[in-house]
Design a protein around this motif. Structure first.
Motif, PDB file in Angstrom:
ATOM      1  N   ARG A 163      53.404  39.514 -38.661  1.00 30.15           N
ATOM      2  CA  ARG A 163      52.033  39.980 -38.428  1.00 30.15           C
ATOM      3  C   ARG A 163      51.099  39.400 -39.491  1.00 30.15           C
ATOM      4  O   ARG A 163      50.246  40.103 -40.008  1.00 30.15           O
ATOM      5  CB  ARG A 163      51.956  41.504 -38.462  1.00 30.15           C
ATOM      6  CG  ARG A 163      52.725  42.205 -37.387  1.00 30.15           C
ATOM      7  CD  ARG A 163      51.973  42.356 -36.073  1.00 30.15           C
ATOM      8  NE  ARG A 163      50.572  42.630 -36.232  1.00 30.15           N
ATOM      9  CZ  ARG A 163      49.625  42.018 -35.528  1.00 30.15           C
ATOM     10  NH1 ARG A 163      49.923  41.114 -34.653  1.00 30.15           N
ATOM     11  NH2 ARG A 163      48.370  42.337 -35.713  1.00 30.15           N
ATOM     12  N   SER A 164      51.293  38.176 -39.847  1.00 27.42           N
ATOM     13  CA  SER A 164      50.446  37.566 -40.859  1.00 27.42           C
ATOM     14  C   SER A 164      50.151  36.137 -40.433  1.00 27.42           C
ATOM     15  O   SER A 164      51.020  35.448 -39.908  1.00 27.42           O
ATOM     16  CB  SER A 164      51.172  37.574 -42.201  1.00 27.42           C
ATOM     17  OG  SER A 164      50.790  36.463 -42.982  1.00 27.42           O
ATOM     18  N   THR A 165      48.919  35.705 -40.671  1.00 23.83           N
ATOM     19  CA  THR A 165      48.583  34.344 -40.253  1.00 23.83           C
ATOM     20  C   THR A 165      49.206  33.310 -41.185  1.00 23.83           C
ATOM     21  O   THR A 165      49.332  32.150 -40.831  1.00 23.83           O
ATOM     22  CB  THR A 165      47.060  34.143 -40.220  1.00 23.83           C
ATOM     23  OG1 THR A 165      46.525  34.629 -41.450  1.00 23.83           O
ATOM     24  CG2 THR A 165      46.432  34.880 -39.078  1.00 23.83           C
ATOM     25  N   PRO A 219      50.120  35.493 -34.702  1.00 24.04           N
ATOM     26  CA  PRO A 219      48.747  35.944 -34.528  1.00 24.04           C
ATOM     27  C   PRO A 219      47.728  34.804 -34.645  1.00 24.04           C
ATOM     28  O   PRO A 219      47.915  33.913 -35.466  1.00 24.04           O
ATOM     29  CB  PRO A 219      48.573  36.935 -35.686  1.00 24.04           C
ATOM     30  CG  PRO A 219      49.623  36.572 -36.677  1.00 24.04           C
ATOM     31  CD  PRO A 219      50.749  35.957 -35.930  1.00 24.04           C
ATOM     32  N   LEU A 220      46.730  34.884 -33.797  1.00 25.88           N
ATOM     33  CA  LEU A 220      45.645  33.896 -33.773  1.00 25.88           C
ATOM     34  C   LEU A 220      46.165  32.462 -33.676  1.00 25.88           C
ATOM     35  O   LEU A 220      45.668  31.561 -34.344  1.00 25.88           O
ATOM     36  CB  LEU A 220      44.742  34.077 -35.002  1.00 25.88           C
ATOM     37  CG  LEU A 220      44.021  35.429 -35.068  1.00 25.88           C
ATOM     38  CD1 LEU A 220      43.345  35.610 -36.408  1.00 25.88           C
ATOM     39  CD2 LEU A 220      43.010  35.574 -33.951  1.00 25.88           C
TER      40      LEU A 220
END
Lengths: 298, 418
Positions: A157-159, A249-250
């Motif tokens: 959960r970290s870019t 993510p992203l």
């Protein structure tokens, strides 16, 4: 037909039979390799969306791709997988193979242990790792970190951490295969070279540098090419370890292959997906040619 | 000898008759995705249909959900596949535009009657003055709550929250954290895998005084009013009120199912996930209101008739569609799958309304909205990216809303210009 056959010379008869035997693989090669490649090239020049007939739109898909920030992000991600994953996995597997080669006790068992992840279903493995990375109270990595007094890490959960977190199981899973190939390469080096070197009183480091590594060149070349293609085509781990298989993510973990899959089979933008497939094809071709040239024995 | 002759003649005659009947039998094909209860329900409906229409046979085909859309999209344009097909309402527009569906004939599906009999959300299936598909069942959302966790926190499980303020207050009593602040039990479930994007889009945005899209569905409006305030409220659940960690236990329903969450908003299709889970003492209530506004999100799968069939097959397909959307079919569907009848007359029977499990969902239907998605997966992703910007990159809500609105408007424009 029979008369025609009997009228042939022995050489011609052999050629006829050669072609007959070659026909089957040739048919498969054309039907399963060449034709789809050509068809993809054609589709990449259309706006096909599966539901409506194809319209020829020239290079519009390639122009769009050039101006699409997501494409470039995904393109760069793909190379991150390659540039980080390939060297780490090669060094690790060489180290394991090098030392394993010197071990006699339980060597077969240890080799098998390294090889098991390679045989495990990628999807199942990816999901287990996905759960490893969860926050407390269920993720084992974070439970260990918290027990040791460190703060939790977001991992997937970290870019910034997600790509590395996905790469770890990918390297781990491929290690066994590379170790086995390296072991075979190491065994193929004649023992006499080492004996001669030892008689001359050469140190271990020099032996490694001057004998082992140069003679492993074909093995290294093979592994570099195979693992590069593997990392450039990474898909299953990302698909299974990110939310909805989207490479988040992203988009920070989304590789090109997953982008193509999403475009083709969830958005049905077949034309645009085909254009990106052509880019991937050219990249794979270029990387392979460069590596073959660079590592070719002189 | 004579008896033998008569028997033979009778046998020949009956063969001829059955052959004649077979020649007249029309076989149509029905497609849906595989979900055990849905398959059971359709099998039962086919049985009653075939009994009532001896000349028609229905072949029932189903696929895993993951492949469903691809198979339908590949088969129908090729003239293969189903005569009657089940589609997510958000896909219908694309199929209709591609001439893959036949409009429902007005003599059998009177437009005024459909609008009188069905829930108003079905209007999204109307184009060019005709209906192109009708649902058997609809889905809405409600608030699931864990009664055991409520009691343990000193709350009364018979008084679940009715407003968002109560939800925040009650969830605050349930949440448990370790000394380092890591969530152990969530007050409210929150994460990328879940239905919360619907909660924000059709419920929170409205409760904070706005509306996510223009009435014709062509303009994004959440960047004007209600959107930012609604998203701020949502993000605050994790950041300000610390009722959970965004992404706690990976999937929101998993956290609730494991008994590690007090409150959870989800769709009626989730009932089966929680039913029969040992040690999970749960109940369900209507979505909390805010500023006195009640809202809900309803979605549905529709049955449409593919444009490939004609003549007797088309007639049989329409007949079967009529059967699938009859009152009896809807009640059977509710009992078998837990999905709510698409007609108020069936859904809002007093028995259904007072049902402790289905009741809150059925009551929610009365004030529900449906989003006219052009690409549900993409639009959901835009919401998830927006939340990632807020929760991972600490981007201010107003800025994240702007980026999302721009992306989504582009998506809508691309869709409608075609």
């Amino acid at each position: 037909m029979r008369a025609w056959y009997h009228a042939r010379t022995v050489g011609q008869k052999q050629a006829v039979w050669a072609w007959i035997f070659l026909a089957l693989p040739l048919f498969f090669f054309i039907a399963i390799r060449l034709f789809p490649t050509g068809y993809t090239t054609y589709v990449s020049l259309t706006d096909w969306n599966l539901l409506r007939p194809k319209n020829f739109i020239g290079a519009a898909n390639y122009l769009r791709l050039w101006n699409d920030p997501i494409f470039w992000q995904v393109f760069w991600n793909t190379f991150k997988y390659l540039l980080i994953g390939m060297p780490i996995s090669l060094v690790l597997s060489f180290l394991v193979a090098y030392y394993l080669d010197q071990v006699r006790f339980l060597q077969g068992t240890i080799r098998a242990l390294y090889f098991i992840p390679f045989l495990t279903t990628a999807a199942a493995m990816a999901w287990v790792w996905r759960w490893f990375y969860q926050p407390v109270p269920i993720g084992i990595f974070n439970l260990i970190l918290v027990d040791l007094g460190f703060s939790q890490q977001p991992f997937l959960r970290s870019t910034s951490q997600a790509l590395g977190s996905i790469l770890a199981p990918a390297i781990w899973a491929g290690l066994g295969f590379q170790v086995v190939i390296f072991l075979a390469g190491l065994r193929a080096i004649p023992e006499t070279y080492y004996e001669a070197a030892r008689i001359d009183g050469v140190g271990r480091w020099t032996i490694l540098k001057e004998i082992t590594l140069p003679l492993l060149r074909p093995t290294i070349l093979f592994l570099v090419v195979v693992s590069s293609i593997g990392f450039l085509r990474i898909f299953d781990k990302v698909y299974n370890m990110t939310v909805d298989g989207k490479g988040g993510p992203l988009n920070t973990t989304r590789p090109l292959v997953l982008n193509i899959y999403q475009l083709a089979f969830t958005d049905y933008r077949m034309g645009y997906a085909a254009a990106q497939t052509m880019v991937l094809f050219l990249v794979l071709l270029a990387v392979t040619v460069v590596q073959l040239r660079a590592l070719r024995t002189k | 000898m004579k008896t033998l002759f008569v028997t033979l003649a009778a046998a020949a005659l009956s063969l001829a008759v059955s052959a004649g009947a077979r020649a007249q039998t029309v076989e149509i094909e029905y497609w849906q995705y595989f979900f055990k209860e849905r398959v059971t329900a359709v099998d039962a409906l086919i049985k009653t249909f075939e009994a009532a229409n001896p000349g028609i046979k229905v072949k029932h085909t189903h696929f895993p959900y993951a492949q469903y859309q691809t198979k339908v999209a590949a088969a129908v344009p090729a003239g293969e596949g189903p005569d009657v097909v089940q589609l997510y309402y958000g896909w219908l527009e694309e199929y209709r535009k591609a001439n893959l569906l036949a409009p429902l004939p007005k003599d059998q599906f009177d437009v005024a009657a459909v609008e009188r009999d069905f829930f108003p959300i079905v209007k999204a299936m109307k184009a060019d003055g005709a209906y192109w598909g009708l649902p058997t069942a609809v889905r809405s959302m409600a608030l699931f709550y864990n009664k055991k966790l409520m009691s343990e926190a000193g709350l009364d499980p018979s008084k679940p929250p009715t407003t968002t303020d109560e939800l925040i207050a009650q969830a605050g009593k349930i949440v448990k954290r370790d000394p380092a602040g890591n969530t152990l039990t969530a007050g409210y479930t929150m994460g990328p895998v879940g239905q919360d994007h619907h909660w924000w889009r059709e419920i929170l945005v409205r409760q904070f005084g706005g509306q996510a899209y223009s009435d014709d569905g062509k303009k994004v409006m959440y960047d004007q009013k209600g959107g930012a305030a609604g998203l701020q409220f949502y993000a605050d659940i994790a950041t300000k009120h610390k009722l959970t960690t965004y992404g706690f236990m990976d999937e929101t329903q998993a956290a609730f199912r494991a008994g590690r969450a007090g409150f959870h908003i989800d769709g009626s299709f989730r009932i089966g996930t929680f039913q029969g889970v040992p040690n999970l003492d749960w109940a369900v209530t209507e979505l909390p209101s805010h500023n006195g506004v009640k809202s809900n999100f309803a979605s549905y799968w529709v049955n449409g008739v593919s444009s490939k069939s004609s003549g007797a097959k088309r007639d049989a397909a329409m007949k079967f569609l009529k059967h699938l959307t009859s009152d009896d079919a809807m009640q059977l569907w509710l009992k078998t799958t837990g999905e709510l009848p698409a007609k108020p007359s069936v859904a809002l029977s007093s028995g259904n309304k007072s049902d402790p499990v289905y009741g809150p969902f059925i009551l929610g239907l009365a004030y529900s909205h449906t989003t006219e998605f052009v690409n549900e997966a993409k639009q959901r992703q835009i919401f998830l990216d927006m939340m990632d910007r807020v929760s991972l990159q600490k981007m201010p809500v107003a800025e994240a809303i702007k980026i999302a609105a721009k992306e989504e408007q582009q998506l809508l424009d691309d869709h409608f210009k075609k």
